[in-house]
Enzyme design. Structure first.
Site: not given
Length: 227
Positions: A24-25, A28
């Site tokens: 997820h990170e 980004h």
């Protein structure tokens, strides 16, 4: 819960949680890097090494407490990836893409986990059972993270997507909510717990999250051939 049960719980939750929050990170940071802001890249955050993304409480302590408590629910988060939205090529458009990249990565991981169910018959029975539990938990945690993060409230990803899509006057007002967003979320989560018999009438988070979670769960477990 005895010690062996605790270890078993950790063994089937640790990998799904770490992968979910790491991807997820990284998503980004990668999206921001490709769209003009290399802040996360320069800080070594566009990296699949989970140690780069671990938040001591959100990644380790809270999930472990939930496993030990036997709640059957595990949740966590990683250190947020730093993004300079003013450095993006087209800030409003690119903010949407950067914000959506995290939940999109979770949906991709849930898809992979569902497809890997079809490999389980090739494994020995003992290891197949352990992998099956990991894959079930991977679908669950990635769906939860994707749906939760798309709630239209800053600083969640969905809030940033909404800020990028709304007309400018409304976008400015919603963006101003970000400083209070965390407290609003905590209040919405706790409100049903203090409402007693009226909990179902004030469970705003449940109203919003339950339908997409159930729909995605049915889709992914069907894809896995689990039903």
């Amino acid at each position: 819960m005895d010690f062996s049960s605790i270890l078993q719980g950790i063994s089937i939750w640790a990998l799904p949680v770490l992968l979910a929050i790491t991807f997820h990170e990284v998503a980004h940071g990668y999206a921001a890097w490709k769209l003009g802001d290399d802040t996360a890249y320069r800080l070594g955050r566009v990296n699949l090494n989970p140690l780069r993304h671990i938040d001591p409480f959100g990644t380790v302590i809270l999930p472990a407490m939930l496993v030990i408590s036997g709640t059957g629910f595990v949740f966590g988060w990683a250190k947020p990836v730093p993004v300079r939205f003013d450095r993006l090529s087209k800030p409003r458009r690119d903010m949407i893409l950067v914000a959506a990249a995290g939940p999109a990565a979770n949906i991709a991981l849930a898809t992979v986990a569902a497809l890997l169910f079809h490999v389980l018959p090739l494994l020995p029975d003992a290891s197949a059972l352990w992998f099956k539990e990991n894959l079930k938990n991977a679908i669950y945690i990635n769906v939860i993270l994707a749906v939760f993060n798309m709630l239209p409230l800053p600083p969640l990803d969905g809030g940033r997507v909404a800020v990028g899509l709304l007309p400018y006057p409304l976008a400015v007002r919603l963006a101003a909510v970000e400083r209070y967003g965390f407290f609003i979320l905590i209040g919405l989560f706790l409100l049903p717990r203090f409402a007693g018999e009226y909990a179902a009438y004030v469970d705003v988070i449940g109203w919003v999250m339950r339908p997409p979670i159930e729909a995605l769960g049915i889709f992914f477990y069907s894809l896995a051939g689990y039903w």
